[in-house]
Design a protein around this motif. Sequence first.
Motif, short mmCIF file in Angstrom:
data_model
loop_
_atom_site.label_atom_id
_atom_site.label_comp_id
_atom_site.label_asym_id
_atom_site.label_seq_id
_atom_site.Cartn_x
_atom_site.Cartn_y
_atom_site.Cartn_z
N UNK A 4 0.80 -1.27 -0.04
CA UNK A 4 0.04 0.04 0.11
C UNK A 4 0.85 1.33 -0.03
N UNK A 5 2.03 1.22 0.65
CA UNK A 5 2.96 2.39 0.71
C UNK A 5 3.45 2.77 -0.63
N UNK A 8 0.68 4.23 -2.60
CA UNK A 8 0.41 5.57 -2.19
C UNK A 8 1.56 6.61 -2.66
N UNK A 11 0.82 7.10 -6.35
CA UNK A 11 -0.13 8.04 -6.68
C UNK A 11 0.33 9.50 -6.51
N UNK A 15 0.15 12.45 -9.29
CA UNK A 15 -0.54 13.51 -9.21
C UNK A 15 0.53 14.96 -9.27
N UNK B 32 -6.40 5.82 3.84
CA UNK B 32 -6.54 6.17 2.35
C UNK B 32 -7.39 7.36 1.90
N UNK B 35 -5.68 10.46 2.74
CA UNK B 35 -4.27 10.49 2.18
C UNK B 35 -4.47 10.99 0.52
N UNK B 36 -5.61 10.54 -0.02
CA UNK B 36 -6.06 10.78 -1.30
C UNK B 36 -6.43 12.21 -1.61
N UNK B 107 1.29 6.24 4.00
CA UNK B 107 -0.04 5.71 4.65
C UNK B 107 0.50 4.61 5.61
#
Lengths: 343, 461
Positions: A4-5, A8, A11, A15, B32, B35-36, B107
């Motif tokens: 997940x890190x 993240x 992502x 962005x 999440x 975080x998003x 996260x």
Amino acid sequence: MMKPEWLARSLLVALLALAALAVGAGWYGQRGVVTLRARMPEGGGWSPGEIKADVGEPLKLRLTSDDVTHSFAVGQLDLPAVDIHPGEMSEVTLVFDRPGKYTYYCTRWCGLNHWRMRGTIEVSSPDPSQTGKVVVGETPLYLELGLDIDTPHPAQLTPGSKPAASAGRARLEQVPLKYRGLSYYRTHSPAAAWEALRAEPFARDLSDAQVWSLVAALWQANTGAERLAEAEAIYRQNCAACHGENGGGDGVFAAQAASEAASMDVPTSGQPIDAHDLKTPANFTAAESMLGASPAILQGKIVRGGMGTGMPYWGPIFTEEQIWALVDYLWTFQFDYSLEVNP
Amino acid sequence: MTHAAGGDRETGKDRFDLARLPWLRPLIYSRWPLFIARSVTLAGFVFTILVGLFGSPVGSHNFAIIFVWIAWWTALKLFFIPLGGRSWCSVCPLPMPGEWLGQGGLVSKTRKRLGLRLRWPRRLRGYWLQVGLFLVIGLFSAVTLTDPRVTAWILLSLILLAILLSLVYERRAFCTYLCPIGGFTGIYAQIAPVEVRVVNTAICAAHAEKTCYLECPWGVYPVALRDSSQCGLCLECLRVCPQDNIALNLRPFNSDLGAARRTQRLDEAFLALVMLGSALAFGAVFIGPWGILKNAALAIGSLPWLGYAAAFLTLNMAFLPAAFALAVWLAEKGSLRTAPFRRALANWSQALLPLGLFSWIAFTVSFALPKFSYITNALSDPLGQGWSLLGSAQVVVNADKFNLAPILQVAALLVGLYWSVNLAVNLAKTETGAPLALRKAAPLVAFSLLYTLLMLGLLVG
């Protein structure tokens, strides 16, 4: 734990890259466009004040104003002025076919220092044979003749009333040819012409006033109604603020312009401006100073400006013909050019 | 420990625990969503800085100016603060890079943590620095609000400062002690109808690890939360509590206010007064009819501007504090049980909060509605290059077709006045009986009324 890190992190990087790319792409797409901001000279004038362009390449300008309505025009280019309204964007695309240093300026009376609102466009050419040429026309006549345009040049004699060209027109045929050409007109003051004509045998029987009418007719013969109309429009837009609609040197900015002159560096004849020596804008209705000046002197003053006043230099802005037309127009404050014969 | 349960929790009777909503619960307990949201705001922040630096130099055509000072400011004043307290803080991009470095992950929390984690100097605690920064930005508002380059540099400086401080000091030092927005957001969060609170304090007392305190980015111990001014609503405590003992409550407005306070700290009172004073000053400059004042405020560095700066600082740092102190002195003079004056000032300053928040709301409405079309235009043409991405760059949207702005402004000012008067009377009741409360609160009521009349005159009159 790390999956997940990494998701993240990917992502976030995506962005951030998107944000940077969006700006980069926008910047790249608009790299040729120059945003030109207009502000009253007190607030900074044009920004930027210098623009570079290439011959033949379109120069796209986006114009906007921070304060009041201005208008954008480029000297010596046949281009209608573009209005610039506060907070709005106007666009104009310029293409230069000759290299040189062009001057852009504001054509609206935006404030006291309106005439100081100028900037330059340096147009260069990839063709080395073209560089070095200057757009500004030939050497002004006053320099060619070596005239001192800063020294007062009063007329010794002046007519009692405004001479009417119509009264002298009938005798124009008697005037020797040497007085009638453009070159005589441009290099002589009306007072000098009057004195020379006064001494001519054909004028022996004429009164002083009749000789003045003859001078007025001679002067009028060197211009035309259309030319004067064009010059009047230029005068109203660019000169009347200081010199007055009727040429009396009493325009709305006249008083301030005189006091402002103290704080600026205008080209004078080498002498620093003395605060006691401030001059108000020239009064074109004053016979003594006007009739003692030749068109060459007047043209020189318009081209170069200065004189210890707030007079701007118009050389880079008006074409040579426009300035000569303006000079022609200035005589209408001394001579009556109307067609009817006055009683 | 799973977070699936939670239906059997107890909260106060005027509270509603949002964490009990089955559909919302996963969104709160997962890192999440926040975080998003933070990634998006951070990307937007970077975009804003870049557009500010490289976009159109003309403020009214630059996304940075329009988005920061019209869109974001309006959202902050009309939505985030009154409805969510520090809810903006929970998605604010400024502290995020520093916080991620400090916890060694975005996260997840790892051991690769950066930072010295020093304690913030005791002398610099409180809202003082935040008030100072806010006043400085207010003094230079003419440039900061109109020049995209200046706005971009301010944003860049703020985020670099936040990162730097997070590497030196522990927790959210920047947010708590320096952020010029964080100060007033914090004090006004006491009005907002949202709170994070412990459900059952006995459970916490028995829990030795205090996971919530250790994991709180702000350094707040949830059991000790008396008001919401220091809680950044990041909801990390809800996620880490092994007992599922923390609630995200909806609550009545002004829940943190109205009880007697024993603090002697004057920073909160000063901040509340500066917010009143600056709303008055900006109202006078931007909306008032005085051209001379506006020109003085705009001509930064000039002699008239120095005059404006002196007046602005005098109003905020001397005049309003003196008027407020006089009101408090009059209120306390006649009472039998006179509290120490410092404590009285701090206590009564609670009554200034609704007045201040709603004055800012009224001021914001005055430019938010008329300037709404700037926002759609800025979205359509973010770099100010004459684009029309959304086809709306030249469309002038009249967001105030029915001329509602004056009505909304009056309504906001009246709500603020009503709540402030109500609070003043309630505070008086805690010290005297109900019959005498109105008389005791009268000077504070008069202060609020006068202030409201001034704002009314500026904004609507």
